[in-house]
Design a protein around this motif. Structure first.
Motif, PDB file in Angstrom:
ATOM      1  N   PRO A 513     -22.577  -3.147  56.748  1.00  0.00           N
ATOM      2  CA  PRO A 513     -23.643  -3.070  57.749  1.00  0.00           C
ATOM      3  C   PRO A 513     -23.385  -4.004  58.925  1.00  0.00           C
ATOM      4  O   PRO A 513     -22.798  -5.083  58.776  1.00  0.00           O
ATOM      5  CB  PRO A 513     -24.895  -3.520  56.968  1.00  0.00           C
ATOM      6  CG  PRO A 513     -24.522  -3.414  55.526  1.00  0.00           C
ATOM      7  CD  PRO A 513     -23.057  -3.673  55.462  1.00  0.00           C
ATOM      8  N   TYR A 514     -23.837  -3.565  60.092  1.00  0.00           N
ATOM      9  CA  TYR A 514     -23.649  -4.340  61.321  1.00  0.00           C
ATOM     10  C   TYR A 514     -24.212  -5.744  61.205  1.00  0.00           C
ATOM     11  O   TYR A 514     -23.623  -6.713  61.708  1.00  0.00           O
ATOM     12  CB  TYR A 514     -24.323  -3.610  62.500  1.00  0.00           C
ATOM     13  CG  TYR A 514     -25.679  -3.057  62.174  1.00  0.00           C
ATOM     14  CD1 TYR A 514     -26.823  -3.844  62.210  1.00  0.00           C
ATOM     15  CD2 TYR A 514     -25.828  -1.728  61.775  1.00  0.00           C
ATOM     16  CE1 TYR A 514     -28.062  -3.339  61.875  1.00  0.00           C
ATOM     17  CE2 TYR A 514     -27.064  -1.216  61.426  1.00  0.00           C
ATOM     18  CZ  TYR A 514     -28.177  -2.024  61.483  1.00  0.00           C
ATOM     19  OH  TYR A 514     -29.405  -1.532  61.141  1.00  0.00           O
ATOM     20  N   ASN A 515     -25.369  -5.908  60.556  1.00  0.00           N
ATOM     21  CA  ASN A 515     -25.998  -7.220  60.490  1.00  0.00           C
ATOM     22  C   ASN A 515     -25.259  -8.157  59.540  1.00  0.00           C
ATOM     23  O   ASN A 515     -25.352  -9.378  59.674  1.00  0.00           O
ATOM     24  CB  ASN A 515     -27.470  -7.102  60.068  1.00  0.00           C
ATOM     25  CG  ASN A 515     -27.672  -6.291  58.809  1.00  0.00           C
ATOM     26  OD1 ASN A 515     -27.316  -5.113  58.770  1.00  0.00           O
ATOM     27  ND2 ASN A 515     -28.234  -6.901  57.785  1.00  0.00           N
ATOM     28  N   ASP A 516     -24.497  -7.627  58.577  1.00  0.00           N
ATOM     29  CA  ASP A 516     -23.682  -8.484  57.724  1.00  0.00           C
ATOM     30  C   ASP A 516     -22.338  -8.798  58.366  1.00  0.00           C
ATOM     31  O   ASP A 516     -21.808  -9.898  58.202  1.00  0.00           O
ATOM     32  CB  ASP A 516     -23.464  -7.822  56.365  1.00  0.00           C
ATOM     33  CG  ASP A 516     -24.653  -8.005  55.439  1.00  0.00           C
ATOM     34  OD1 ASP A 516     -24.985  -9.166  55.138  1.00  0.00           O
ATOM     35  OD2 ASP A 516     -25.262  -7.007  55.035  1.00  0.00           O
ATOM     36  N   VAL A 517     -21.777  -7.830  59.081  1.00  0.00           N
ATOM     37  CA  VAL A 517     -20.494  -8.064  59.747  1.00  0.00           C
ATOM     38  C   VAL A 517     -20.628  -9.167  60.784  1.00  0.00           C
ATOM     39  O   VAL A 517     -19.767 -10.051  60.903  1.00  0.00           O
ATOM     40  CB  VAL A 517     -19.989  -6.766  60.407  1.00  0.00           C
ATOM     41  CG1 VAL A 517     -18.769  -7.047  61.283  1.00  0.00           C
ATOM     42  CG2 VAL A 517     -19.654  -5.736  59.342  1.00  0.00           C
ATOM     43  N   ASN A 518     -21.721  -9.155  61.541  1.00  0.00           N
ATOM     44  CA  ASN A 518     -21.878 -10.084  62.674  1.00  0.00           C
ATOM     45  C   ASN A 518     -23.129 -10.946  62.567  1.00  0.00           C
ATOM     46  O   ASN A 518     -23.881 -11.083  63.526  1.00  0.00           O
ATOM     47  CB  ASN A 518     -21.896  -9.302  63.992  1.00  0.00           C
ATOM     48  CG  ASN A 518     -20.528  -8.764  64.356  1.00  0.00           C
ATOM     49  OD1 ASN A 518     -19.530  -9.454  64.234  1.00  0.00           O
ATOM     50  ND2 ASN A 518     -20.481  -7.513  64.777  1.00  0.00           N
ATOM     51  N   ILE A 519     -23.366 -11.497  61.385  1.00  0.00           N
ATOM     52  CA  ILE A 519     -24.431 -12.495  61.271  1.00  0.00           C
ATOM     53  C   ILE A 519     -24.156 -13.601  62.275  1.00  0.00           C
ATOM     54  O   ILE A 519     -23.032 -14.091  62.376  1.00  0.00           O
ATOM     55  CB  ILE A 519     -24.477 -13.069  59.841  1.00  0.00           C
ATOM     56  CG1 ILE A 519     -24.950 -12.004  58.851  1.00  0.00           C
ATOM     57  CG2 ILE A 519     -25.368 -14.286  59.773  1.00  0.00           C
ATOM     58  CD1 ILE A 519     -24.861 -12.439  57.406  1.00  0.00           C
ATOM     59  N   GLY A 520     -25.174 -14.007  63.013  1.00  0.00           N
ATOM     60  CA  GLY A 520     -24.922 -15.005  64.041  1.00  0.00           C
ATOM     61  C   GLY A 520     -26.032 -16.010  64.221  1.00  0.00           C
ATOM     62  O   GLY A 520     -27.094 -15.666  64.731  1.00  0.00           O
ATOM     63  N   PHE A 521     -25.819 -17.225  63.791  1.00  0.00           N
ATOM     64  CA  PHE A 521     -26.715 -18.309  64.163  1.00  0.00           C
ATOM     65  C   PHE A 521     -26.036 -19.637  63.835  1.00  0.00           C
ATOM     66  O   PHE A 521     -25.241 -19.737  62.909  1.00  0.00           O
ATOM     67  CB  PHE A 521     -28.084 -18.224  63.460  1.00  0.00           C
ATOM     68  CG  PHE A 521     -28.024 -18.123  61.965  1.00  0.00           C
ATOM     69  CD1 PHE A 521     -28.150 -16.893  61.343  1.00  0.00           C
ATOM     70  CD2 PHE A 521     -27.847 -19.252  61.179  1.00  0.00           C
ATOM     71  CE1 PHE A 521     -28.098 -16.796  59.963  1.00  0.00           C
ATOM     72  CE2 PHE A 521     -27.806 -19.156  59.797  1.00  0.00           C
ATOM     73  CZ  PHE A 521     -27.924 -17.917  59.188  1.00  0.00           C
ATOM     74  N   THR A 522     -26.342 -20.608  64.660  1.00  0.00           N
ATOM     75  CA  THR A 522     -25.855 -21.971  64.442  1.00  0.00           C
ATOM     76  C   THR A 522     -27.028 -22.918  64.597  1.00  0.00           C
ATOM     77  O   THR A 522     -27.756 -22.851  65.585  1.00  0.00           O
ATOM     78  CB  THR A 522     -24.754 -22.346  65.449  1.00  0.00           C
ATOM     79  OG1 THR A 522     -23.633 -21.471  65.261  1.00  0.00           O
ATOM     80  CG2 THR A 522     -24.303 -23.792  65.238  1.00  0.00           C
ATOM     81  N   ASN A 523     -27.213 -23.792  63.636  1.00  0.00           N
ATOM     82  CA  ASN A 523     -28.311 -24.744  63.658  1.00  0.00           C
ATOM     83  C   ASN A 523     -27.729 -26.136  63.440  1.00  0.00           C
ATOM     84  O   ASN A 523     -27.512 -26.569  62.301  1.00  0.00           O
ATOM     85  CB  ASN A 523     -29.334 -24.414  62.572  1.00  0.00           C
ATOM     86  CG  ASN A 523     -30.610 -25.222  62.717  1.00  0.00           C
ATOM     87  OD1 ASN A 523     -30.574 -26.370  63.135  1.00  0.00           O
ATOM     88  ND2 ASN A 523     -31.729 -24.624  62.366  1.00  0.00           N
ATOM     89  N   VAL A 524     -27.435 -26.794  64.555  1.00  0.00           N
ATOM     90  CA  VAL A 524     -26.834 -28.126  64.481  1.00  0.00           C
ATOM     91  C   VAL A 524     -27.797 -29.115  63.848  1.00  0.00           C
ATOM     92  O   VAL A 524     -27.407 -29.988  63.074  1.00  0.00           O
ATOM     93  CB  VAL A 524     -26.411 -28.597  65.891  1.00  0.00           C
ATOM     94  CG1 VAL A 524     -25.844 -30.014  65.832  1.00  0.00           C
ATOM     95  CG2 VAL A 524     -25.397 -27.630  66.485  1.00  0.00           C
ATOM     96  N   MET A 525     -29.107 -28.968  64.138  1.00  0.00           N
ATOM     97  CA  MET A 525     -30.103 -29.896  63.622  1.00  0.00           C
ATOM     98  C   MET A 525     -30.092 -29.929  62.087  1.00  0.00           C
ATOM     99  O   MET A 525     -30.195 -30.987  61.468  1.00  0.00           O
ATOM    100  CB  MET A 525     -31.489 -29.499  64.138  1.00  0.00           C
ATOM    101  CG  MET A 525     -32.616 -30.372  63.628  1.00  0.00           C
ATOM    102  SD  MET A 525     -34.202 -29.831  64.314  1.00  0.00           S
ATOM    103  CE  MET A 525     -35.305 -30.974  63.475  1.00  0.00           C
ATOM    104  N   PHE A 526     -29.949 -28.741  61.483  1.00  0.00           N
ATOM    105  CA  PHE A 526     -29.942 -28.669  60.033  1.00  0.00           C
ATOM    106  C   PHE A 526     -28.531 -28.550  59.461  1.00  0.00           C
ATOM    107  O   PHE A 526     -28.350 -28.431  58.256  1.00  0.00           O
ATOM    108  CB  PHE A 526     -30.795 -27.489  59.552  1.00  0.00           C
ATOM    109  CG  PHE A 526     -32.268 -27.709  59.748  1.00  0.00           C
ATOM    110  CD1 PHE A 526     -33.029 -28.355  58.788  1.00  0.00           C
ATOM    111  CD2 PHE A 526     -32.893 -27.298  60.915  1.00  0.00           C
ATOM    112  CE1 PHE A 526     -34.382 -28.574  58.970  1.00  0.00           C
ATOM    113  CE2 PHE A 526     -34.251 -27.508  61.112  1.00  0.00           C
ATOM    114  CZ  PHE A 526     -35.006 -28.155  60.136  1.00  0.00           C
ATOM    115  N   GLY A 527     -27.538 -28.533  60.332  1.00  0.00           N
ATOM    116  CA  GLY A 527     -26.156 -28.661  59.893  1.00  0.00           C
ATOM    117  C   GLY A 527     -25.522 -27.442  59.270  1.00  0.00           C
ATOM    118  O   GLY A 527     -24.777 -27.565  58.298  1.00  0.00           O
ATOM    119  N   TYR A 528     -25.774 -26.241  59.832  1.00  0.00           N
ATOM    120  CA  TYR A 528     -25.121 -25.067  59.273  1.00  0.00           C
ATOM    121  C   TYR A 528     -24.849 -24.048  60.363  1.00  0.00           C
ATOM    122  O   TYR A 528     -25.436 -24.074  61.450  1.00  0.00           O
ATOM    123  CB  TYR A 528     -25.946 -24.446  58.149  1.00  0.00           C
ATOM    124  CG  TYR A 528     -27.298 -23.884  58.586  1.00  0.00           C
ATOM    125  CD1 TYR A 528     -27.411 -22.574  59.055  1.00  0.00           C
ATOM    126  CD2 TYR A 528     -28.443 -24.661  58.513  1.00  0.00           C
ATOM    127  CE1 TYR A 528     -28.629 -22.059  59.440  1.00  0.00           C
ATOM    128  CE2 TYR A 528     -29.675 -24.155  58.898  1.00  0.00           C
ATOM    129  CZ  TYR A 528     -29.763 -22.853  59.361  1.00  0.00           C
ATOM    130  OH  TYR A 528     -30.978 -22.348  59.753  1.00  0.00           O
TER     131      TYR A 528
END
Length: 745
Positions: A513-528
């Protein structure tokens, strides 16, 4: 190990279960008796893409007729499968309601749902405020529903890994009986489990070449009932959240028949639903944020609209095909969900208002063509072949605004998000598929061998706009291109006058699925951070099924067993390590393997065919037992339902009839974690009655859960700790009444 109760054993001895069919022939004095001996003669098209009686299909198929839906007071998709063991509709408490279908332990986008051959949009969920479901169809516009159990990718490609639910809408000719050239009908209904009110009107006309119809309906109601008792606001509430629901639908068709063997059909269809929810369960002190929610309000809205143009040619008689059908279509589906939280916080902030909006929009364009050719000889070949082309654009966005009433300041910063955000880029998927199937009939029609093959080419292209790029500045998105081949081999052997064997092998797949191929988020505050995975492989399955059918003058029965093995299930957000920047890295991975096996039974008896003294009496039912294992973690699959069975005993005359139906489910004693809640076994009684009190006028009544039993249905219970204080949230409604009135002339 299954532990049948005395009632469970009785259900098996009584050949099980419920009013699976109520197809009353209007010309017969006793329709129920006729239905009992023709259960497997019902015509279906989904399992083979050709019009075949169920008795000639090499796998398990359920056919739910319009009359059955009326008699059983089917108002939503959960009602539709109430008496179909092995098929469940999932739902969530509090706000989002009904989700989609679960077939033999597989659910969500692993089950294909289609309307007139056109797939319904995907489900998508992320977080507590976003849940796009697949409940997009007004069931009163349907003339039949066909459910194919097990992998069906050889005919329908990706997303048919678990099976197919096919909705077939009404045509003008379904109303214009006995040569009449006009029809007008009204229908009114009431569903007691959510105080739902329904009203619909249908008009149809027909002539020598032209015919048409228009059906409109409106529905409204309140929150679905349960048997919780704790009210008030806060996390301890078990009563449903107050809700106002409203919906409407439109189905129009215009048909031109240049001759008796051809039809051109233009269809315009629309469906819309809204719900306003006072989310009392989310009010009060929130330990995670340190805030107190004073008001939590939700407005959810979803729409589906499609236009299609189709052509059917029954007597083509060309070298390449005896008959054909094709259609082109466009379909738009959109879900918008708005949430407003008014909160009190510690000083110096004191108060803020958080508004979130989630949008999931899917637009599809498609072409389908199916050809059929019969080649006679010592061995008869009934060829079916065709193509499916579909292009889909999917957009998802979350937006939000945080306001401070005391200062008048507003900001899109609502950590960990800085709105607006997309959780995957704008995605365009293209699927091009060719399929071929040969029904080889020999031994004077006693043996039918059905090999088939489908080739799917799937392509994903991603469009990184400013919204996605700003939230994921260093992420490189992936485009993928996959080709999958799905074979099958089925057979039906009529080895005696009333007996036949059926079964076969089928391979299934689901594209990444498109949403699994290109999961996209970065959260520097929580470190992931989450990164794309262009190397995801399709999920696959290999399944076998073997069954025995009996069709006699007074009884019918089907017993089948199946085994499905699944590989490369895609798991989202798998931890893969630490990046150079010190962030925890998550990525979707092919990690899971599973197997599901089970046994299913359907049977019925027409007592009137045994003795004239029992004329009008019939018994019918179904049962399903299954086991599922997560072979990666060596634990049971939580999505596999416990043993379920239904029994219905009916008495029918020409103008009236009644039925007592029994629903039974065993204890949910197989879970992946022994600390999870295991729902108790239950038995529920329902009572139906119908009366045709004048020509074109009928009333249907139903009382559900006659004994007011408190129980937990499998599809309604999330993975919840056994010691949870709010288990009553997930209980089913107590005793309730539903009714409908139909007038036609």
């Amino acid at each position: 190990m299954i532990r049948p109760s005395v009632l469970t054993a009785a259900l098996w001895l009584a050949i099980s279960s419920h009013t699976h069919a109520q197809a009353t022939a209007s010309s017969a004095p006793d329709g129920a008796a006729d239905a009992a001996v023709t259960e497997f003669d019902r015509m279906q098209v989904t399992a083979t893409r050709t019009e075949r009686a169920v008795a000639d299909v090499p796998n398990s198929v359920d056919v739910v007729t319009r009359e059955q839906m009326d008699r059983q007071l089917v108002f939503d998709i959960a009602d539709l499968v109430r008496y179909e063991p092995g098929v469940t509709v999932t739902s969530s408490f509090g706000r989002f309601g009904l989700g989609g279908f679960r077939i033999r332990g597989l659910e969500g986008n692993r089950v294909r749902i289609q309307t007139d051959g056109i797939p319904v949009s995907d489900a998508f969920s992320i977080g507590s405020f976003s849940n796009a479901n697949r409940n997009f169809v007004d069931l009163d516009t349907l003339k039949q529903v066909e459910i194919v159990r097990g992998p069906t990718s050889s005919l329908y490609g990706s997303d048919a890994l678990g099976g197919v639910v096919s909705f077939i809408t009404k045509d003008p000719n379904d109303y214009l009986a006995d040569g009449s050239d006009a029809y007008f009908g009204l229908k009114f209904g009431y569903a007691g489990d959510w105080d739902g009110l329904f009203a619909g009107a249908t008009a149809a006309f027909g002539g020598e070449r032209w015919s048409g119809m228009a059906a409109v309906s409106h529905r409204q109601g309140q929150e679905p009932e349960n048997q919780g008792e704790t009210g008030g606001a806060g996390s301890t509430r078990t009563l449903p959240n107050p809700q106002d629901r409203d919906g409407r639908s439109l189905l129009t068709k215009l048909v031109f028949a240049p001759d008796a063997g051809q039809r051109f059909r233009l269809t315009v269809e629309g469906n819309e639903d809204s719900a306003d929810t006072d989310v009392l369960t989310s009010q009060g002190y929130q330990a995670l944020t340190g805030a107190s929610n004073d008001v939590v309000f939700a407005h959810d809205h979803q729409t589906r609209a499609r236009v299609s143009f189709a052509h059917e040619w029954d007597d083509l008689n060309a070298a390449f095909a005896d008959s054909l059908d094709w259609q082109i279509y466009r379909q738009d589906s959109e879900t918008t969900q708005y949430t407003r939280e008014e909160r009190t916080l510690p000083a110096p902030t004191l108060q803020d208002i958080r508004e979130r909006e989630f949008n999931f929009d899917q637009r599809s364009y498609g072409v389908q063509a199916n050809f059929r050719k019969r080649i006679d000889g010592a061995v008869t070949h009934e060829l079916a072949y065709g193509l499916d082309l579909v292009r889909t654009e999917t957009r998802q966005k979350r937006d939000g605004l945080r306001s401070y009433p005391l200062t008048g300041v507003s900001t899109p910063v609502m950590l960990p998000d800085i709105f607006p955000v997309r959780d995957f880029p704008i995605s365009r998927t293209t699927t091009a598929a060719l399929y071929v199937q040969d029904e080889i009939v020999f031994a004077d029609g006693a043996f039918r061998l059905v090999p088939g093959l489908r080739v799917d080419h799937y392509r994903l292209r991603s469009d990184v706009d400013n919204i996605f790029a700003e939230d994921n500045p260093d992420m490189v998105v992936a485009d993928i291109s996959e080709t999958s081949v799905s074979p099958k081999l089925g057979m039906v052997w009529r080895f005696a006058d009333a007996w036949s064997l059926f079964g076969g092998y089928a391979h299934g797949f689901r594209s990444p699925p498109y949403n699994d191929v290109n999961i996209g988020f970065t959260n520097v505050m929580f470190g992931y951070t989450a990164i794309a995975n262009p190397d995801l492989k399709p999920e696959t399955s290999d399944g076998v099924e073997l069954g025995l059918r009996y069709i006699g003058d007074a009884a019918w029965a089907s017993l089948s067993g199946y085994y499905n093995r699944y590989e490369d299930f895609i798991e989202s957000y798998v931890f893969t390590g630490i990046s150079d920047e010190g962030l925890a890295v998550y990525q979707s991975q092919n990690v899971a393997e599973a197997e599901i096996h089970g046994v299913e039974l359907k049977a019925g008896v027409d007592f009137g065919a045994l003795s004239a003294a029992w004329d009008g009496w019939s018994l019918r039912g179904a049962a399903a037992w299954s086991r599922g294992e997560n072979r990666t973690d060596d634990v049971p699959l939580d999505s596999v339902d416990p043993f379920t069975a239904t029994v219905g005993i009916a008495f029918d005359r020409e103008r009236w009839g009644s039925e007592l139906a029994v629903r039974h489910a065993g204890r949910k004693d197989r879970v992946s974690d022994p600390t999870l809640f295991q729902a108790d076994a239950y038995t529920v009684l329902d009572l139906f009655a119908h009366f045709d009190f004048a020509p074109g006028a009928s009333v249907n009544l139903g009382v559900f859960n006659l004994t007011d039993r408190k129980y937990w249905a499998s599809g309604d219970v999330p993975l919840t700790a056994a010691g949870s204080s709010v288990l009553d949230r997930y209980t089913s409604p107590g005793r309730n009444l539903s009714a409908s009135l139909t007038l036609a002339w």
